[in-house]
Design a protein around this motif. Structure first.
Motif, PDB file in Angstrom:
ATOM      1  N   ALA A  65      24.856 -20.650  36.851  1.00  0.00           N
ATOM      2  CA  ALA A  65      23.742 -20.777  35.913  1.00  0.00           C
ATOM      3  C   ALA A  65      22.745 -21.842  36.350  1.00  0.00           C
ATOM      4  O   ALA A  65      21.537 -21.690  36.133  1.00  0.00           O
ATOM      5  CB  ALA A  65      24.269 -21.083  34.513  1.00  0.00           C
ATOM      6  N   PHE A 112      30.748 -20.151  36.032  1.00  0.00           N
ATOM      7  CA  PHE A 112      29.622 -19.808  35.154  1.00  0.00           C
ATOM      8  C   PHE A 112      28.557 -20.903  35.188  1.00  0.00           C
ATOM      9  O   PHE A 112      27.368 -20.632  35.356  1.00  0.00           O
ATOM     10  CB  PHE A 112      30.118 -19.602  33.725  1.00  0.00           C
ATOM     11  CG  PHE A 112      29.029 -19.345  32.726  1.00  0.00           C
ATOM     12  CD1 PHE A 112      28.627 -18.055  32.445  1.00  0.00           C
ATOM     13  CD2 PHE A 112      28.391 -20.403  32.070  1.00  0.00           C
ATOM     14  CE1 PHE A 112      27.611 -17.808  31.524  1.00  0.00           C
ATOM     15  CE2 PHE A 112      27.373 -20.173  31.170  1.00  0.00           C
ATOM     16  CZ  PHE A 112      26.979 -18.864  30.884  1.00  0.00           C
ATOM     17  N   GLY A 116      22.390 -14.923  20.846  1.00  0.00           N
ATOM     18  CA  GLY A 116      21.460 -14.213  21.722  1.00  0.00           C
ATOM     19  C   GLY A 116      20.309 -13.592  20.948  1.00  0.00           C
ATOM     20  O   GLY A 116      19.147 -13.680  21.365  1.00  0.00           O
ATOM     21  N   SER A 118      25.515 -15.109  36.138  1.00  0.00           N
ATOM     22  CA  SER A 118      26.535 -15.909  35.461  1.00  0.00           C
ATOM     23  C   SER A 118      27.006 -15.228  34.175  1.00  0.00           C
ATOM     24  O   SER A 118      28.187 -15.304  33.824  1.00  0.00           O
ATOM     25  CB  SER A 118      26.001 -17.316  35.150  1.00  0.00           C
ATOM     26  OG  SER A 118      24.949 -17.263  34.199  1.00  0.00           O
ATOM     27  N   LEU A 119      26.100 -14.533  33.489  1.00  0.00           N
ATOM     28  CA  LEU A 119      26.472 -13.892  32.232  1.00  0.00           C
ATOM     29  C   LEU A 119      27.438 -12.728  32.438  1.00  0.00           C
ATOM     30  O   LEU A 119      28.156 -12.349  31.505  1.00  0.00           O
ATOM     31  CB  LEU A 119      25.217 -13.400  31.498  1.00  0.00           C
ATOM     32  CG  LEU A 119      24.341 -14.491  30.868  1.00  0.00           C
ATOM     33  CD1 LEU A 119      23.074 -13.893  30.282  1.00  0.00           C
ATOM     34  CD2 LEU A 119      25.116 -15.254  29.795  1.00  0.00           C
ATOM     35  N   SER A 152      21.465 -14.374  34.884  1.00  0.00           N
ATOM     36  CA  SER A 152      21.920 -12.995  34.707  1.00  0.00           C
ATOM     37  C   SER A 152      23.253 -12.748  35.397  1.00  0.00           C
ATOM     38  O   SER A 152      24.138 -12.079  34.848  1.00  0.00           O
ATOM     39  CB  SER A 152      20.869 -12.018  35.241  1.00  0.00           C
ATOM     40  OG  SER A 152      20.563 -12.285  36.600  1.00  0.00           O
ATOM     41  N   ALA A 184      31.114 -13.294  31.530  1.00  0.00           N
ATOM     42  CA  ALA A 184      31.569 -13.246  30.140  1.00  0.00           C
ATOM     43  C   ALA A 184      32.298 -11.945  29.818  1.00  0.00           C
ATOM     44  O   ALA A 184      33.439 -11.980  29.320  1.00  0.00           O
ATOM     45  CB  ALA A 184      30.395 -13.476  29.193  1.00  0.00           C
TER      46      ALA A 184
END
Length: 393
Positions: A152, A148, A192, A160-161, A158, A164
């Motif tokens: 990032a 991640f 967020g 890397s997210l 985007s 999650a």
């Protein structure tokens, strides 16, 4: 046991993959119809990427996926090495995301997502693993956290997210500190929303003021130091109606026009005006905004057909997870299914203005060698699990 048993293949999944790839080649050609002299015949490259990916897909179906669990640390380590290697090459458009190879550009972040799903599945499916231990929670967080961070800082926030929800789904299913995970999810969502609101009311930069931008009275908050300006612009375009439609908001505006102008039946193949006339930039029409091209030319009916194909594909992935012979196959298939869902949901949502513009492509549709091949690698692993599934009496 290695091998391919034709009767045990998921032919519904395989047929859906072929349909999506066929439509991908056709609409990548449409997206470049008037600019082939500038960019080359990308549809031919897309077909070549698809054939290469299908070759790897077949090899993975032949290969017994259970062996992959024993190789998971090597696969994960290889992905980390590739993610580190991108920083050895010059930046492209301000980002270091690719490794140039002869005739091909590798994007390791696409392989990194699959490696995380494999490693988490292998780690949590170990017979001696205790999901209630804090050690299990922190090891899982570290497995997802390292790639991640590396993705990032490329930067590619985007992509890397997407790690999650993959990690969250696998850990929740495996029973790893579920209460803590849900609390963490709530904190992330709150953070967020707070970030979006902060950016909405953030003061403009000095460069924007020098270029004649007149700030609104509501823009009073100090500058947020976390995100880069282009990332903030994407969020600002999303939270402010009509913000900078001539620059940062141009793609969002044109994608919404393209989708809406298709009507029920569409304008016809190779007759999409937003695409053909260049209002939707040709540099992104074939990749991140391929759904706009499809919607404009085939209308609501074509868009609904694409969504149906993705629903079938994602449903088959979830079915494979449920029918898996062991826990590793179940967790890996679940992670891959969630990964594909994130790409489909975010890509289509951003084209119709429901989410901010991101760089997530549409699986099996968007132009790109690394993404096409990596998607078929992921689906090949899922098919391998299905072929060795439990047979119900």
């Amino acid at each position: 046991m290695n091998g391919i048993e034709v009767k045990r293949l998921d032919w519904t999944m395989l047929s859906t993959i072929f349909l999506l790839i066929t439509m991908s080649v056709a609409f990548v050609f449409s997206a470049r119809f008037k600019s082939a002299d500038l960019y080359g015949d990308t549809w031919e490259k897309q077909l070549m990427f698809a054939l290469l990916g299908m070759g790897v897909y077949a090899a993975l179906v032949w290969f017994d996926y259970k062996v992959i669990a024993t190789l998971s640390w090597w696969i994960y380590a290889g992905a980390i090495i590739l993610l580190l290697a991108v920083f050895l090459f010059p930046a492209n458009n301000g980002a270091q995301r690719w490794i140039p190879l002869p005739g091909f550009t590798l994007q390791p972040s696409e392989l990194g997502k699959i490696a995380v799903a494999i490693k988490l599945g292998a780690y949590l499916s170990a017979p001696d693993r205790d999901a209630d231990e804090w050690k299990t929670f922190f090891v899982c967080a570290a497995i997802a956290g390292l790639p991640f961070v590396l993705i990032a800082v490329e930067p590619d926030l985007s992509t890397s997210l997407t790690l999650a929800p993959i990690t969250l789904a696998i850990m929740l299913y495996a029973g790893v500190k579920r209460k803590l995970l849900l609390i963490g999810l709530a904190v992330v969502v709150l953070a967020g929303v707070t970030a979006c609101l902060w950016i909405k009311y953030e003061q403009p930069t000095q460069e924007q003021l020098d270029n004649g931008y007149v700030p609104d009275k509501s823009e009073f908050l100090p500058r947020m130091p976390i995100l880069q300006d282009y990332q903030k612009d994407r969020i600002r375009v999303f939270v402010r109606d009509g913000h900078d439609v001539a620059d940062a908001g141009w793609n969002k505006l044109q994608s919404q026009i393209a989708v809406g102008s298709g009507g029920l039946h569409g304008k016809g193949y190779l007759h999409g005006t937003q695409n053909i006339l260049g209002f939707l930039p040709s540099a992104v029409a074939q990749s991140d905004f391929i759904f706009c091209v499809i919607s404009e030319e085939t209308g609501f009916i074509g868009s609904a057909f694409i969504l149906t194909l993705y629903a079938v594909l994602l449903g088959r992935c979830m079915r494979v997870s449920l029918r898996s012979r062991d826990e590793f196959g179940r967790l890996m298939a679940l992670g891959i299914g969630v990964m594909l869902f994130c790409h489909v949901f975010v890509n289509i949502a951003m084209t119709i203005g429901v989410l901010p513009i991101t760089g997530l492509p549409l699986p099996l549709m968007s132009y790109g060698g690394s993404f096409m091949v990596s998607t078929l690698i992921a689906l090949g692993l899922v098919q391998s699990v299905y072929q060795r599934r439990k047979i119900r009496n």
